[in-house]
Design a protein around this motif. Structure first.
Motif, PDB file in Angstrom:
ATOM      1  N   ILE A  53      14.791   3.374   3.177  1.00  0.00           N
ATOM      2  CA  ILE A  53      13.350   3.506   3.835  1.00  0.00           C
ATOM      3  C   ILE A  53      12.574   3.968   2.354  1.00  0.00           C
ATOM      4  O   ILE A  53      13.101   4.743   1.613  1.00  0.00           O
ATOM      5  N   TRP A  54      11.552   3.183   2.018  1.00  0.00           N
ATOM      6  CA  TRP A  54      10.860   3.480   1.033  1.00  0.00           C
ATOM      7  C   TRP A  54       9.357   4.130   1.492  1.00  0.00           C
ATOM      8  O   TRP A  54       8.760   3.343   2.295  1.00  0.00           O
ATOM      9  N   ASP A  55       8.981   5.114   0.789  1.00  0.00           N
ATOM     10  CA  ASP A  55       7.877   5.769   1.406  1.00  0.00           C
ATOM     11  C   ASP A  55       6.783   5.568   0.326  1.00  0.00           C
ATOM     12  O   ASP A  55       7.104   5.571  -0.775  1.00  0.00           O
ATOM     13  N   VAL A  56       5.421   5.379   0.886  1.00  0.00           N
ATOM     14  CA  VAL A  56       4.444   5.194   0.148  1.00  0.00           C
ATOM     15  C   VAL A  56       3.394   6.529   0.514  1.00  0.00           C
ATOM     16  O   VAL A  56       2.951   6.946   1.487  1.00  0.00           O
ATOM     17  N   HIS A  57       3.203   7.348  -0.624  1.00  0.00           N
ATOM     18  CA  HIS A  57       2.383   8.546  -0.517  1.00  0.00           C
ATOM     19  C   HIS A  57       1.126   8.116  -1.368  1.00  0.00           C
ATOM     20  O   HIS A  57       1.127   7.925  -2.538  1.00  0.00           O
ATOM     21  N   GLN A  58      -0.092   9.007  -0.627  1.00  0.00           N
ATOM     22  CA  GLN A  58      -1.276   8.702  -1.412  1.00  0.00           C
ATOM     23  C   GLN A  58      -1.931  10.321  -1.156  1.00  0.00           C
ATOM     24  O   GLN A  58      -2.149  10.742  -0.112  1.00  0.00           O
ATOM     25  N   GLN A  59      -2.028  10.843  -2.397  1.00  0.00           N
ATOM     26  CA  GLN A  59      -2.435  12.178  -2.661  1.00  0.00           C
ATOM     27  C   GLN A  59      -1.526  13.123  -1.793  1.00  0.00           C
ATOM     28  O   GLN A  59      -1.857  13.884  -0.946  1.00  0.00           O
ATOM     29  N   ASP A  60      -0.122  12.840  -1.941  1.00  0.00           N
ATOM     30  CA  ASP A  60       0.998  13.691  -1.175  1.00  0.00           C
ATOM     31  C   ASP A  60       0.739  13.474   0.228  1.00  0.00           C
ATOM     32  O   ASP A  60       1.755  14.351   1.023  1.00  0.00           O
ATOM     33  N   LEU A  61       0.227  12.752   0.711  1.00  0.00           N
ATOM     34  CA  LEU A  61       0.113  12.262   2.102  1.00  0.00           C
ATOM     35  C   LEU A  61       1.111  10.996   2.698  1.00  0.00           C
ATOM     36  O   LEU A  61       0.658  10.103   1.937  1.00  0.00           O
ATOM     37  N   LEU A  62       2.004  11.114   3.412  1.00  0.00           N
ATOM     38  CA  LEU A  62       2.695   9.896   3.956  1.00  0.00           C
ATOM     39  C   LEU A  62       1.788   8.972   4.402  1.00  0.00           C
ATOM     40  O   LEU A  62       1.364   9.127   5.512  1.00  0.00           O
ATOM     41  N   VAL A  63       1.791   7.748   3.943  1.00  0.00           N
ATOM     42  CA  VAL A  63       0.691   6.785   4.422  1.00  0.00           C
ATOM     43  C   VAL A  63       1.385   5.237   4.852  1.00  0.00           C
ATOM     44  O   VAL A  63       0.969   4.345   5.427  1.00  0.00           O
ATOM     45  N   GLY A  64       2.816   5.332   4.476  1.00  0.00           N
ATOM     46  CA  GLY A  64       3.621   3.881   4.829  1.00  0.00           C
ATOM     47  C   GLY A  64       4.945   4.150   4.813  1.00  0.00           C
ATOM     48  O   GLY A  64       5.541   5.119   3.865  1.00  0.00           O
ATOM     49  N   MET A  65       5.834   3.631   5.491  1.00  0.00           N
ATOM     50  CA  MET A  65       7.199   3.307   5.303  1.00  0.00           C
ATOM     51  C   MET A  65       7.484   1.972   5.347  1.00  0.00           C
ATOM     52  O   MET A  65       7.228   1.302   6.300  1.00  0.00           O
ATOM     53  N   PHE A  66       8.533   1.647   4.578  1.00  0.00           N
ATOM     54  CA  PHE A  66       9.083   0.248   4.352  1.00  0.00           C
ATOM     55  C   PHE A  66      10.526   0.046   4.185  1.00  0.00           C
ATOM     56  O   PHE A  66      11.062   0.875   3.547  1.00  0.00           O
ATOM     57  N   HIS A  67      11.156  -0.961   4.706  1.00  0.00           N
ATOM     58  CA  HIS A  67      12.581  -1.089   4.603  1.00  0.00           C
ATOM     59  C   HIS A  67      12.813  -1.740   3.291  1.00  0.00           C
ATOM     60  O   HIS A  67      13.976  -2.297   2.765  1.00  0.00           O
ATOM     61  N   ASN A  68      11.727  -2.580   2.561  1.00  0.00           N
ATOM     62  CA  ASN A  68      12.123  -3.218   1.465  1.00  0.00           C
ATOM     63  C   ASN A  68      11.015  -2.686   0.484  1.00  0.00           C
ATOM     64  O   ASN A  68      10.010  -2.282   0.459  1.00  0.00           O
ATOM     65  N   GLU A  69      11.647  -2.395  -0.731  1.00  0.00           N
ATOM     66  CA  GLU A  69      10.961  -1.774  -1.994  1.00  0.00           C
ATOM     67  C   GLU A  69       9.761  -2.537  -2.326  1.00  0.00           C
ATOM     68  O   GLU A  69       8.860  -1.835  -2.530  1.00  0.00           O
ATOM     69  N   THR A  70       9.896  -3.930  -2.284  1.00  0.00           N
ATOM     70  CA  THR A  70       8.699  -4.919  -2.710  1.00  0.00           C
ATOM     71  C   THR A  70       7.589  -4.712  -2.024  1.00  0.00           C
ATOM     72  O   THR A  70       6.411  -4.691  -2.401  1.00  0.00           O
ATOM     73  N   ASP A  71       7.759  -4.608  -0.539  1.00  0.00           N
ATOM     74  CA  ASP A  71       6.846  -4.509   0.555  1.00  0.00           C
ATOM     75  C   ASP A  71       6.006  -2.973   0.304  1.00  0.00           C
ATOM     76  O   ASP A  71       4.731  -3.043   0.126  1.00  0.00           O
ATOM     77  N   ALA A  72       6.682  -2.201  -0.173  1.00  0.00           N
ATOM     78  CA  ALA A  72       6.035  -0.746  -0.545  1.00  0.00           C
ATOM     79  C   ALA A  72       5.217  -0.849  -1.441  1.00  0.00           C
ATOM     80  O   ALA A  72       4.175  -0.215  -1.829  1.00  0.00           O
ATOM     81  N   HIS A  73       5.793  -1.460  -2.655  1.00  0.00           N
ATOM     82  CA  HIS A  73       4.894  -1.480  -3.823  1.00  0.00           C
ATOM     83  C   HIS A  73       3.842  -2.414  -3.665  1.00  0.00           C
ATOM     84  O   HIS A  73       2.678  -2.164  -4.430  1.00  0.00           O
ATOM     85  N   GLN A  74       3.893  -3.427  -2.960  1.00  0.00           N
ATOM     86  CA  GLN A  74       2.808  -4.382  -2.585  1.00  0.00           C
ATOM     87  C   GLN A  74       1.753  -3.368  -1.807  1.00  0.00           C
ATOM     88  O   GLN A  74       0.477  -3.498  -2.168  1.00  0.00           O
TER      89      GLN A  74
END
Length: 59
Positions: free
Chosen positions: A24-45
């Motif tokens: 699982i790849w987590d995306v944090h915006q200002q230290d808040l979790l805003v997204g979770m992805f199974h694919n690192e590429t999707d997380a970076h997009q």
């Protein structure tokens, strides 16, 4: 705005997810979790989309 992508620590995954070998790849915006992805590429997009929206909003 700070947006970062991190791989979730396996100790924070369910036993089922660990057994299935999921990552699982987590995306944090200002230290808040805003997204979770199974694919690192999707997380970076998604990170890039958030940064693009923020730059448009501030201009």
């Amino acid at each position: 705005m700070t947006v970062k992508v991190t791989e979730r620590d396996p100790s924070h995954l369910s036993h089922e997810a660990q057994a299935a070998g999921l990552q699982i790849w987590d995306v944090h915006q200002q230290d808040l979790l805003v997204g979770m992805f199974h694919n690192e590429t999707d997380a970076h997009q998604y990170k890039a989309e958030l940064e693009d929206l923020e730059s448009k909003r501030t201009t």
